[in-house]
Scaffold this motif. Sequence first.
Motif, mmCIF file in Angstrom:
data_model
loop_
_atom_site.group_PDB
_atom_site.id
_atom_site.type_symbol
_atom_site.label_atom_id
_atom_site.label_comp_id
_atom_site.label_asym_id
_atom_site.label_seq_id
_atom_site.Cartn_x
_atom_site.Cartn_y
_atom_site.Cartn_z
ATOM 1 N N ASP A 71 0.851 -1.183 0.000
ATOM 2 C CA ASP A 71 0.000 0.000 0.000
ATOM 3 C C ASP A 71 0.890 1.237 0.000
ATOM 4 O O ASP A 71 1.757 1.394 0.857
ATOM 5 N N ASN A 72 0.698 2.128 -0.985
ATOM 6 C CA ASN A 72 1.534 3.327 -1.112
ATOM 7 C C ASN A 72 1.419 4.260 0.081
ATOM 8 O O ASN A 72 2.385 4.928 0.451
ATOM 9 N N ASP A 73 0.238 4.341 0.686
ATOM 10 C CA ASP A 73 0.029 5.265 1.801
ATOM 11 C C ASP A 73 0.549 4.725 3.127
ATOM 12 O O ASP A 73 1.235 5.420 3.864
ATOM 13 N N THR A 74 0.213 3.482 3.432
ATOM 14 C CA THR A 74 0.544 2.918 4.749
ATOM 15 C C THR A 74 1.801 2.057 4.749
ATOM 16 O O THR A 74 2.311 1.722 5.809
ATOM 17 N N GLN A 75 2.265 1.665 3.561
ATOM 18 C CA GLN A 75 3.388 0.746 3.396
ATOM 19 C C GLN A 75 3.073 -0.656 3.924
ATOM 20 O O GLN A 75 3.974 -1.461 4.141
ATOM 21 N N ASP A 76 1.782 -0.940 4.159
ATOM 22 C CA ASP A 76 1.362 -2.273 4.579
ATOM 23 C C ASP A 76 1.459 -3.231 3.397
ATOM 24 O O ASP A 76 1.154 -2.869 2.261
#
Length: 144
Positions: free
Chosen positions: A99-104
Amino acid sequence: MLHFRTSLPIAAMLVAAIGCGSQQDGFTYQPVSGKVTMDGQPLAGAIVAFVPQSNTLKSGRPSTGVTDDSGTFTLMSMGGHHGAVVGEHVVSISTKVVDNDTQDLISEETVPIKYNDRSELTFTVPASGTDTANFDLDSKPTRR
């Protein structure tokens, strides 16, 4: 304001002027598609990236595509051109999605590192383009 009927001939002329090979940013892009298999089976949901041999934009923009259920992909450049720059590329194939936003981590990597982070794959995009950029990956680790 252009109406649909008057803009259609204009669009047709633009397509004819551009032709099959696209060269708006100084590089020639040609259509590229192919199939990815792992151990002889189609690899679905893999990200296929073609990166021109040089690490700078002076060699052209990278191109990517995602495999469908049959392992088939079609490339589009980061600049929105269909295909990839003509010439030599390092190819990376990965199923890892972050995920680009959370890096999850959204999806685990199922492809060996020799095909992505430390890719040993290369491909030369011909001046006429290709629909046979095929890669048969082996899930077994490399023996040294």
